[in-house]
Design an enzyme around this catalytic site. Sequence first.
Site, PDB file in Angstrom:
ATOM      1  N   HIS A 178       0.819  -1.224   0.000  1.00 25.00           N
ATOM      2  CA  HIS A 178       0.000   0.000   0.000  1.00 25.00           C
ATOM      3  C   HIS A 178       0.852   1.273   0.000  1.00 25.00           C
ATOM      4  O   HIS A 178       0.310   2.371  -0.090  1.00 25.00           O
ATOM      5  CB  HIS A 178      -0.940   0.025   1.201  1.00 25.00           C
ATOM      6  CG  HIS A 178      -1.949  -1.082   1.212  1.00 25.00           C
ATOM      7  ND1 HIS A 178      -2.831  -1.289   0.172  1.00 25.00           N
ATOM      8  CD2 HIS A 178      -2.219  -2.057   2.124  1.00 25.00           C
ATOM      9  CE1 HIS A 178      -3.603  -2.337   0.449  1.00 25.00           C
ATOM     10  NE2 HIS A 178      -3.245  -2.829   1.621  1.00 25.00           N
ATOM     11  N   ASP A 193      -2.605 -10.617  -2.349  1.00 26.16           N
ATOM     12  CA  ASP A 193      -3.138 -10.153  -1.063  1.00 26.16           C
ATOM     13  C   ASP A 193      -4.632  -9.851  -1.250  1.00 26.16           C
ATOM     14  O   ASP A 193      -5.063  -9.501  -2.355  1.00 26.16           O
ATOM     15  CB  ASP A 193      -2.374  -8.883  -0.660  1.00 26.16           C
ATOM     16  CG  ASP A 193      -2.702  -8.387   0.736  1.00 26.16           C
ATOM     17  OD1 ASP A 193      -1.876  -8.612   1.640  1.00 26.16           O
ATOM     18  OD2 ASP A 193      -3.771  -7.763   0.917  1.00 26.16           O
ATOM     19  N   HIS A 245      -6.198  -7.393  -0.337  1.00 29.60           N
ATOM     20  CA  HIS A 245      -6.376  -5.970  -0.656  1.00 29.60           C
ATOM     21  C   HIS A 245      -5.667  -5.638  -1.967  1.00 29.60           C
ATOM     22  O   HIS A 245      -4.588  -6.183  -2.246  1.00 29.60           O
ATOM     23  CB  HIS A 245      -5.786  -5.100   0.452  1.00 29.60           C
ATOM     24  CG  HIS A 245      -6.386  -5.336   1.801  1.00 29.60           C
ATOM     25  ND1 HIS A 245      -5.807  -6.196   2.726  1.00 29.60           N
ATOM     26  CD2 HIS A 245      -7.511  -4.853   2.373  1.00 29.60           C
ATOM     27  CE1 HIS A 245      -6.565  -6.208   3.819  1.00 29.60           C
ATOM     28  NE2 HIS A 245      -7.596  -5.406   3.629  1.00 29.60           N
ATOM     29  N   ASP A 284      -4.067 -12.859   3.631  1.00 29.56           N
ATOM     30  CA  ASP A 284      -5.327 -12.397   4.220  1.00 29.56           C
ATOM     31  C   ASP A 284      -6.552 -12.697   3.358  1.00 29.56           C
ATOM     32  O   ASP A 284      -7.667 -12.305   3.703  1.00 29.56           O
ATOM     33  CB  ASP A 284      -5.267 -10.902   4.587  1.00 29.56           C
ATOM     34  CG  ASP A 284      -4.606 -10.043   3.533  1.00 29.56           C
ATOM     35  OD1 ASP A 284      -4.340 -10.556   2.426  1.00 29.56           O
ATOM     36  OD2 ASP A 284      -4.356  -8.852   3.808  1.00 29.56           O
TER      37      ASP A 284
HETATM   38 ZN   LIG Z   1      -3.917  -7.155   2.806  1.00 33.16          ZN
END
Ligand SMILES: [Zn+2]
Length: 343
Positions: free
Chosen positions: A158, A194, A196, A283
């Site tokens: 991120h 991931d 995200h 995740d």
């Molecule tokens: Zn993540």
Amino acid sequence: MKVFHSEDSLLHAPDFYFRRGRRIEHLERAERYEVLHRAAKTAGHEMLAPADFGTAPLQRVHSKRHIEFLATAWARRDEIEPGLDYVLPSHFARAEMHRYPDGMIGRVGFHMADLSTPLYQHSFDAVRASANVALSTAEAVAADRGHAYGLCRPPGHHASTESTGGFCFVNNAAVAAAHLQAKLGGKVAIIDIDVHHGNGTQIIFYDNPEVITASVHADPATFMPYYLGYGDETGGQAAEGCNLNLPLTHGSDDAVWHKAIERTMRFCADHGVSSLVVALGLDASEHDPNGALGVTTQGFRKAGQMLAGAGLPTAIIQEGGYLSEILGENLVAFLAGFDEARR
Ligand SMILES: [Zn+2]
């Protein structure tokens, strides 16, 4: 498999962050390092310490002032307010407000995208260690054109050119990709699995046709990072068609997830990439506290097998994946799957 890791990862140990406006226990706990380390070691992998590459390789993917900010923020915290226990913003630079201020209060909000990256006395030591793990992993992969895993903590995907966010300070996968490219030449791909979207990675390489980026993640319409990660983001002007986003319906299972990973692999093959970084978040697990996708331990094993099937020099870089009874098991399953397919 060679596994690079550093105990200095433990030096960043945030205990809280703000989520949905509430101050809650931090998800990206230092203990994640211990759980993943124990699992990899018990599984018999070759545990290795990273070399120190300094901060120059970080500036291949981040601005000089971002790295300087991270390196000096703690020492300059009294300029915000005397006696602070950590550095965190109270104001944020919006896209339409982008002047770079002299003062620290303004700079903190310029370099932090949200309230999840409190910076403590030794946080940057952990961030540097995590980047060194990524660089050592890429270095080992370049040396034998094989594969290796970097237990990076804190995570990175991120973090963008000059911003932290989503628990990330420096983009380890991007740093590894730039290093692989410097060592091996040719195009490199980053496949991010991931749960995200890898928004920082996308931003860093959006106009770079030599780094192909693909991300499989839970639909960001109602999920972090909200403002990027949609299917119509296909690359900047100089790199049109070099970015692939595959947002998945929340609750998607192994079959849907694997199909998306297969698409990312075809996408990278079509671009003729010669090396690969896997941004390995764990995740997407059905047991992860994020609870967005339903990937099983066997699903992670199969993903490892699939990605190994690309037959490319591959740096596997740890991203997210939070404490659950099955976190370590999922890592071991992915690495075992990768090893099996390469034998
Ligand atoms: Zn993540």
